[in-house]
Scaffold this motif. Structure first.
Motif, PDB file in Angstrom:
ATOM      1  N   THR A 132      40.931  52.675  42.367  1.00 44.17           N
ATOM      2  CA  THR A 132      40.582  54.092  42.230  1.00 44.17           C
ATOM      3  C   THR A 132      39.072  54.320  42.182  1.00 44.17           C
ATOM      4  O   THR A 132      38.624  55.464  42.164  1.00 44.17           O
ATOM      5  CB  THR A 132      41.196  54.685  40.946  1.00 44.17           C
ATOM      6  OG1 THR A 132      40.743  53.936  39.816  1.00 44.17           O
ATOM      7  CG2 THR A 132      42.716  54.651  41.006  1.00 44.17           C
ATOM      8  N   MET A 133      38.284  53.234  42.166  1.00 40.56           N
ATOM      9  CA  MET A 133      36.828  53.355  42.101  1.00 40.56           C
ATOM     10  C   MET A 133      36.218  53.017  43.464  1.00 40.56           C
ATOM     11  O   MET A 133      36.701  52.103  44.144  1.00 40.56           O
ATOM     12  CB  MET A 133      36.258  52.410  41.040  1.00 40.56           C
ATOM     13  CG  MET A 133      36.661  52.735  39.616  1.00 40.56           C
ATOM     14  SD  MET A 133      35.830  51.646  38.415  1.00 40.56           S
ATOM     15  CE  MET A 133      36.566  50.064  38.805  1.00 40.56           C
ATOM     16  N   PRO A 134      35.152  53.705  43.863  1.00 41.97           N
ATOM     17  CA  PRO A 134      34.535  53.460  45.171  1.00 41.97           C
ATOM     18  C   PRO A 134      33.528  52.307  45.153  1.00 41.97           C
ATOM     19  O   PRO A 134      32.598  52.285  45.961  1.00 41.97           O
ATOM     20  CB  PRO A 134      33.845  54.789  45.467  1.00 41.97           C
ATOM     21  CG  PRO A 134      33.453  55.299  44.127  1.00 41.97           C
ATOM     22  CD  PRO A 134      34.562  54.875  43.191  1.00 41.97           C
ATOM     23  N   ALA A 135      33.705  51.346  44.257  1.00 41.01           N
ATOM     24  CA  ALA A 135      32.779  50.213  44.183  1.00 41.01           C
ATOM     25  C   ALA A 135      32.901  49.349  45.435  1.00 41.01           C
ATOM     26  O   ALA A 135      33.975  49.222  46.027  1.00 41.01           O
ATOM     27  CB  ALA A 135      33.079  49.384  42.937  1.00 41.01           C
ATOM     28  N   LYS A 136      31.785  48.717  45.837  1.00 40.13           N
ATOM     29  CA  LYS A 136      31.759  47.898  47.037  1.00 40.13           C
ATOM     30  C   LYS A 136      31.772  46.412  46.677  1.00 40.13           C
ATOM     31  O   LYS A 136      31.220  45.999  45.658  1.00 40.13           O
ATOM     32  CB  LYS A 136      30.514  48.214  47.868  1.00 40.13           C
ATOM     33  CG  LYS A 136      30.484  49.644  48.401  1.00 40.13           C
ATOM     34  CD  LYS A 136      29.210  49.906  49.197  1.00 40.13           C
ATOM     35  CE  LYS A 136      29.187  51.339  49.717  1.00 40.13           C
ATOM     36  NZ  LYS A 136      27.948  51.618  50.495  1.00 40.13           N
ATOM     37  N   ILE A 137      32.403  45.616  47.539  1.00 38.83           N
ATOM     38  CA  ILE A 137      32.395  44.167  47.396  1.00 38.83           C
ATOM     39  C   ILE A 137      32.147  43.557  48.773  1.00 38.83           C
ATOM     40  O   ILE A 137      32.318  44.218  49.800  1.00 38.83           O
ATOM     41  CB  ILE A 137      33.725  43.620  46.834  1.00 38.83           C
ATOM     42  CG1 ILE A 137      34.894  44.031  47.751  1.00 38.83           C
ATOM     43  CG2 ILE A 137      33.960  44.098  45.408  1.00 38.83           C
ATOM     44  CD1 ILE A 137      36.202  43.337  47.419  1.00 38.83           C
ATOM     45  N   GLU A 138      31.729  42.289  48.796  1.00 36.30           N
ATOM     46  CA  GLU A 138      31.588  41.580  50.061  1.00 36.30           C
ATOM     47  C   GLU A 138      32.931  40.993  50.459  1.00 36.30           C
ATOM     48  O   GLU A 138      33.658  40.435  49.632  1.00 36.30           O
ATOM     49  CB  GLU A 138      30.562  40.452  49.941  1.00 36.30           C
ATOM     50  CG  GLU A 138      29.137  40.934  49.987  1.00 36.30           C
ATOM     51  CD  GLU A 138      28.149  39.783  50.175  1.00 36.30           C
ATOM     52  OE1 GLU A 138      28.611  38.638  50.401  1.00 36.30           O
ATOM     53  OE2 GLU A 138      26.951  40.028  50.087  1.00 36.30           O
TER      54      GLU A 138
END
Length: 369
Positions: A290-296
């Motif tokens: 639900t969070m727009p956090a980014k990951i590789e």
């Protein structure tokens, strides 16, 4: 029942600040509108992120939160006769309801997936004057909102989780069954032991999974997972290393991995770990983000795994109906009421939010009975 002119409600006025209790005027009930007295309003991860301002979607402030509600009808508009299944409605009946969908946009009318409605009116995300949030003594159900009656043999505590987690899981697993169905005896890994994860474990087992492995914490949630059908659990508070967790899953799946991995944690880095738990040709079902956090992430992993990835969020009234039917017929098989770990009064809403944020409660509820 004497209906007051105002309702006490907990209102989010500023992100990352305590909710405030105010009196809100109760709207007039006409047409197909319904006024309900809230019994239980559940708290979920979305409420935590919404209150903190970290939710991917932003809504006008102030607003009344609370989108998973079980409530009693106290006034029916003269034109509202039945629920979505054709059951007659009366004052005193308990109901639940979906968000309000327009029925006319592309996603409602053509795709037939109203939970993606372009003109959605959300309960738990609206300004106080609309009285469309569960953190309130009374709640107003719009004339265009579909409702479903709660079966008489199902308790409030058993039903409240349908309001968000269970109906979301039902929708997600329906999508799964249309694309890459669970095979009889398949291994399933559930990432996350919150309500979404717990209901996913329950659903996977009911659909024929051979073993269901729940990866999460704390220990109390994992114990409930076992009572709801999990055959093995991995406590991330004890097994902190991702590689060690992957080895445990491989040991449980003949060294191949699970046919299905379900992401229910809401923790973005879990996405990469999930692919390591999956068999080649497996499916990754994503429900919890639900969070727009980014990951590789390397797309080559998708190719190398020959993986199918399915994303699913929210649900329609039919998924409420199916979840409630499941409860009606399986409530003696599983202790469904144990999803509720603590009851709070409306004035203790900020304490309840803090408890959910810490993971102390499985499902905190605001009790206004």
């Amino acid at each position: 029942m004497q209906i007051p002119k105002t309702s006490k409600a907990a209102v989010l006025t500023e992100y990352a600040k305590p909710l405030e209790i105010i009196d809100v005027p109760i709207p007039e009930v006409t047409g197909k509108a319904v006024l309900v007295k809230v019994h239980l309003a559940g708290l979920c991860g979305t409420d935590i992120h919404q209150a903190d301002g970290t939710l991917g979607l932003k809504f006008p402030l102030p607003n009344i939160q609370g989108h998973e509600t079980i409530a009693e009808i106290v006034k029916l508009g003269p034109d509202r006769k039945t629920d979505v299944a054709g059951e007659e409605l009366h004052v005193g009946d308990r109901i639940m309801w979906a968000h309000d969908f327009c029925g006319e946009c592309y996603f409602c009318a053509v795709k037939r997936q109203p939970f993606m409605c372009s003109n959605n009116k959300g309960y738990g995300f609206s300004t106080p004057d609309k009285l469309m949030g569960g953190f309130s003594e009374y709640e107003f159900v719009l004339p265009t909102t579909q409702v479903v009656k709660v079966p008489e043999n199902v308790t409030d505590e058993e039903a409240v989780g349908v309001g968000c987690a269970f109906r979301t899981v039902v929708n997600a697993f329906e999508k799964l069954q249309k694309q890459t169905p669970i095979g009889l005896g398949d291994s399933v890994v559930i990432q996350g032991a919150g309500p979404i994860g717990l209901y996913s474990a329950l659903t996977a087992k009911a659909m024929g999974a051979g073993q269901v492995i729940v990866v999460g914490a704390p220990a109390g949630r994992l114990e409930l997972a076992k009572q709801w059908g999990a055959s093995a659990v991995i406590n991330i508070d004890e097994v902190k290393d991702s590689a060690a967790r992957q080895k445990m899953v491989m040991d449980l799946t003949e060294g191949r991995g699970a046919e299905l991995v379900v992401e229910c944690s809401g923790y973005p880095p879990a996405f990469n770990e999930g692919f390591g738990l999956m068999i080649k040709g497996g499916t990754y079902l994503i429900i919890g983000q639900t969070m727009p956090a980014k990951i590789e992430f390397s797309p080559y992993v998708l190719l190398g795994k020959n993986a199918t990835v399915i994303g699913s969020g929210s649900a329609d009234i039919i998924h409420f109906y199916k979840a409630l039917k499941f409860l009606k017929h399986n409530r003696t098989k599983y202790p469904m009421d144990l999803i509720v770990s603590k009851h709070y009064k409306l004035e203790d809403i900020n304490e309840a939010l803090a408890s959910m944020k810490k993971g102390t409660d499985i499902k905190a509820v605001i009790d206004m009975r």
